[in-house]
Design an enzyme around this catalytic site. Structure first.
Site, mmCIF file in Angstrom:
data_model
loop_
_atom_site.group_PDB
_atom_site.id
_atom_site.type_symbol
_atom_site.label_atom_id
_atom_site.label_comp_id
_atom_site.label_asym_id
_atom_site.label_seq_id
_atom_site.Cartn_x
_atom_site.Cartn_y
_atom_site.Cartn_z
ATOM 1 N N ARG A 227 -40.818 -18.028 5.405
ATOM 2 C CA ARG A 227 -40.561 -19.460 5.875
ATOM 3 C C ARG A 227 -42.006 -19.982 6.304
ATOM 4 O O ARG A 227 -42.712 -19.268 6.763
ATOM 5 C CB ARG A 227 -39.786 -19.467 7.400
ATOM 6 N N HIS A 275 -41.773 -23.537 -2.780
ATOM 7 C CA HIS A 275 -40.743 -22.742 -2.238
ATOM 8 C C HIS A 275 -39.305 -22.551 -3.250
ATOM 9 O O HIS A 275 -38.202 -22.913 -3.146
ATOM 10 C CB HIS A 275 -39.915 -23.678 -1.084
#
Lengths: 312, 312
Positions: A227, A275
């Site tokens: 993350r 991502h």
């Protein structure tokens, strides 16, 4: 009671909704996936499928029995103070998720190990350099030994690399030295490729910082596929500048999409992906979810249940 | 008789000689590695270590007992018509060789599978494309199931990919469908990433040709980490032009170094490395060699012996 008799509501961005509806239509065509947060009689809804839901919208679902995160991360749930904690919360851990995540990580580490930048430059300049050592010796540290971190550790070990791992609680893995609480400095001092696979919690916020980078074996290559808020972008840039890091392969960023003005985009030692290391496969995820709903109805233990006190 | 009492002669390019002498000095400091081909009393030399020896120079070594190839390939030996065939010929198969070879192959296939060209271009243009599927579905075919091909097949399977293999004689591998003599068309029709790990022999000369490319599943990505003369460069270029191949990751070339004027250098769909997929580690190789010399003295079976009638 059968799984088709329950009410399911999905609260997620449009693109996600479309994907999951298609998956359910294939896997369980008799089941209806209603789109929230605004539905009739929310008090009769049993199962909530969530991805980045608007804060405050969960209150109405007073009789929900199970909450599902539509991905491996649950930080998007945990940041809602009104998240009900008395009912089980589960997350998708599909085998394709670790397939993608581990292959992403392995690509990134082989990119460094096999000196890909050099060979790209050599090809461009038509240089045939057979004599330079084609590999950088590496020892790989996996920071975070959850489902995804363990899968990566085992696969990288199987490729013949030295692997060490860290996780707060002891996680023994065959052939892999693992460190836990209180041993993070020894872990960091032992590896020169750091792979971050921790969940995002208050304990991991800003963990990838200058303080941590300084403890690693030099030269250090960083891979972050967890993350963005686990890393401090400014510290990564500064550590590259100072030669403390030799490169950073990043799938995640403090702010996503990465802002146009970020100096990371054009940095020669930062490798950026948007991502995409691991994208949940909705069909595999839907199967796993319905298996868990069945377990709930049968009063059996659930798989991949989240511990809200730990935050993952 | 002890291994130190035998005479060892190395005949190889200067750079190789230096590396192997250093390795022997570390592994067996009491043993002398003489540099050939011109040595005194060649008739008392027992062990020959060869890499690209000049044709005709072996005649003088009338009492050689063992010939060693200083790498995994033996085509450099086989092309000498005067190579003695009545004494054992062995080749280096060190574990690091398959470590390097398999990791090279895995890097190349992940490069394609994970669409690396796209993400490099996107980073350059500061494009954050989160929604495009980040992976290309692949089924990997390993052409040649020798020591190196098997190692790659097993490791790629372990990463979660579908893998099929071909080798002239049946080579059963757990979880991997293998094809043999007479089934090559079925093998080729089943995969869309072709990894070539065959030895170079008269049977594999020019094998990677248009005829073969046309039989593969489309779009096909080619990886060749075996020997350059196994491929027809003109056919690779033409197949790329025609869209029969979608890319080629090549460590080897018909002529090495790859000539400056080759159009391959600047081809956007050809990825070039200078024959570095797998470099023999001399220390590991020297250990393996001395173990075999001991076996020879003890009249025990030798490891990694070459079958001259097959050519590998």
């Amino acid at each position: 009671m059968k799984i088709e008799q329950l009410r399911y509501v999905i609260i997620a961005p449009e693109a996600e909704v479309v994907k999951w509806q298609a998956a359910f239509a294939k896997i369980a065509p008799t089941l209806t996936l209603e789109v929230g947060p605004l539905v009739e009689a929310p008090e009769t809804v049993s199962i909530l499928l969530l991805w980045n839901h608007p804060a405050g919208c969960l209150k109405a679902f007073t009789n929900a029995q199970l909450i599902y995160s539509l991905g491996a991360g649950v930080d998007h749930l945990m940041r809602d103070p009104e998240l009900p904690k008395h009912i089980p919360i589960c997350r998708i851990v599909d085998p394709l998720l670790s397939f993608s995540m581990s292959n992403y990580i392995i690509f990134a580490l082989l990119y460094y190990h096999r000196k890909w930048d050099k060979y790209v430059a050599d090809q461009k300049a038509q240089i045939w350099d057979h004599d330079a050592p084609p590999e950088i010796p590496i020892k790989v540290g996996i920071l975070g030994l959850g489902t995804l971190g363990q899968d990566a550790a085992i696969k990288i070990k199987h490729l013949g690399f030295d692997v060490v791992g860290y996780s707060p609680s002891p996680k023994p893995l065959t052939g892999i030295q693992t460190f836990h609480e209180g041993q993070i400095d020894a872990f960091l001092a032992s590896c020169n490729v750091l792979v971050c696979t921790v969940p995002y919690t208050s304990a991991t916020h800003g963990l990838l910082s200058m303080t941590l980078f300084k403890k690693l074996k030099k030269p250090t290559f960083l891979i972050n596929a967890s993350r963005g808020k686990v890393q401090k972008s400014q510290d990564i840039l500064q550590a590259l500048e100072m030669g403390i890091l030799t490169g950073a392969f990043l799938d995640v960023f403090e702010q996503e999409p990465l802002p146009k003005e970020s100096p990371m985009w054009q940095h020669p030692k930062i490798y950026i992906t948007p991502h995409v290391a691991s994208i949940t496969n909705p069909q595999a995820g839907a199967k796993q979810m319905l298996k868990n709903v069945q377990a709930l109805l049968d009063h059996k233990p659930l798989e991949h249940q989240v511990n809200p006190s730990k935050g993952y």
